[in-house]
Design a protein around this motif. Sequence first.
Motif, PDB file in Angstrom:
ATOM      1  N   UNK A 267      42.259  35.421  37.996  1.00 36.46           N
ATOM      2  CA  UNK A 267      43.353  36.114  38.872  1.00 36.46           C
ATOM      3  C   UNK A 267      42.818  36.524  40.155  1.00 36.46           C
ATOM      4  N   UNK A 268      41.757  37.012  40.070  1.00 40.01           N
ATOM      5  CA  UNK A 268      40.802  37.494  41.086  1.00 40.01           C
ATOM      6  C   UNK A 268      40.711  36.312  42.316  1.00 40.01           C
ATOM      7  N   UNK A 269      40.387  35.337  41.714  1.00 34.79           N
ATOM      8  CA  UNK A 269      39.850  34.116  42.550  1.00 34.79           C
ATOM      9  C   UNK A 269      41.082  33.362  42.989  1.00 34.79           C
ATOM     10  N   UNK A 270      42.230  33.443  42.465  1.00 34.44           N
ATOM     11  CA  UNK A 270      43.640  33.193  42.986  1.00 34.44           C
ATOM     12  C   UNK A 270      43.884  33.928  44.275  1.00 34.44           C
ATOM     13  N   UNK A 271      43.640  35.200  44.261  1.00 34.40           N
ATOM     14  CA  UNK A 271      43.798  36.228  45.088  1.00 34.40           C
ATOM     15  C   UNK A 271      43.031  36.110  46.644  1.00 34.40           C
ATOM     16  N   UNK A 272      41.495  35.627  46.045  1.00 34.21           N
ATOM     17  CA  UNK A 272      40.855  35.559  47.142  1.00 34.21           C
ATOM     18  C   UNK A 272      41.133  34.292  48.020  1.00 34.21           C
TER      19      UNK A 272
ATOM     20  N   UNK B 117      42.662  42.548  45.394  1.00 31.93           N
ATOM     21  CA  UNK B 117      42.214  41.839  46.598  1.00 31.93           C
ATOM     22  C   UNK B 117      43.214  41.471  47.419  1.00 31.93           C
ATOM     23  N   UNK B 118      44.515  41.187  46.929  1.00 31.25           N
ATOM     24  CA  UNK B 118      45.715  40.627  47.720  1.00 31.25           C
ATOM     25  C   UNK B 118      47.067  41.427  47.242  1.00 31.25           C
ATOM     26  N   UNK B 119      47.371  42.522  47.987  1.00 30.18           N
ATOM     27  CA  UNK B 119      48.356  43.317  47.454  1.00 30.18           C
ATOM     28  C   UNK B 119      49.778  42.803  47.139  1.00 30.18           C
ATOM     29  N   UNK B 120      50.183  41.582  48.013  1.00 33.87           N
ATOM     30  CA  UNK B 120      51.592  41.014  47.917  1.00 33.87           C
ATOM     31  C   UNK B 120      51.364  39.877  46.802  1.00 33.87           C
ATOM     32  N   UNK B 121      51.216  40.296  45.589  1.00 32.42           N
ATOM     33  CA  UNK B 121      50.872  39.394  44.371  1.00 32.42           C
ATOM     34  C   UNK B 121      51.974  39.620  43.457  1.00 32.42           C
TER      35      UNK B 121
END
Length: 309
Positions: free
Chosen positions: A250-255, A290-294
């Motif tokens: 999930x972190x890598x997707x947000x990055x 990392x990406x708030x609009x998730x």
Amino acid sequence: MEFYFLGTNAGVPTIQRNVTSIALRLLEERRSMWLFDCGEGTQHEILRSPLKLSRLEKIFITHLHGDHLFGLPGLLSSRAYQGGTAPLTVYGPPGLKQYIELSLGISQSRINYQLHIVEHTGGVLFDDGQFRVESALLDHRIDSFGYRIVEMDKPGKLNQELLERYGIKPGPIYGKLKRGESVEVEGGVILHPQDVLGSPKKGRIITILGDTRPCPNTVVLAQDATVVVHEATFLHELADTAYEYHHSTALQAAEAAKAANAGQLILTHFSSRYKDQEQLEPLLEEAKSIFPNSLLAEQHVLLPVPDIG
């Protein structure tokens, strides 16, 4: 334009979630539906949904693993029985044509509509002036592709008050102006589209990625996208496992979404180790750091694609 998730699980289905399939409803745009991947049981999930196979226009397969295409032969053979008689095009990697023709041939399935199978290795797959679909190779155990769907800009709204001053009523002249043509009106006045049209409405961009490790093409396909749909098979504490199995956390997707300057990220393709929605919340929290609009994809939940501006 709306997403409807028919399956959000990775690998195998569970009681809670089916394997991968994503519908993109384009009812306002072209009165049709596009499907991205077609895991086993997809047609059953469609029966439980407001979706109609009769509106299915295109299917895009990301890669040839079973959890992404085992539902395809059944859906193709059932489509006609649900009113689907219009032509249907299926896009996917090399080998897709053999899989479909062999499955339908051995089972003696009868398809009474035009079925077009387009194998590709990336590039521009479709462009009709309203939508353009591009594809690029990702990083998975077998060839896996992501898709970028670009909605073309739409003409601005006509200034009806101004047109009425010239005695112009809704009709053919409206159509010409919207198509960018200049027209001559009473008194020999030439009206140009820019005189009576507002600012164009910006088209949206949607990126749907197949199974992948982090790689440059995820960012290329997702650049400035309105919405990115990205697999999030594991939490980042299992990053080594994700790498071994050619998946993302999930972190890598947000990055990737952040690097691409995307507007919204939807996470999907969850490992079956996360049994229910409560156990998926940590993946969402991880992405939001990392990406708030998730968002988390949920089966049988409509997610509208936001307008731009």
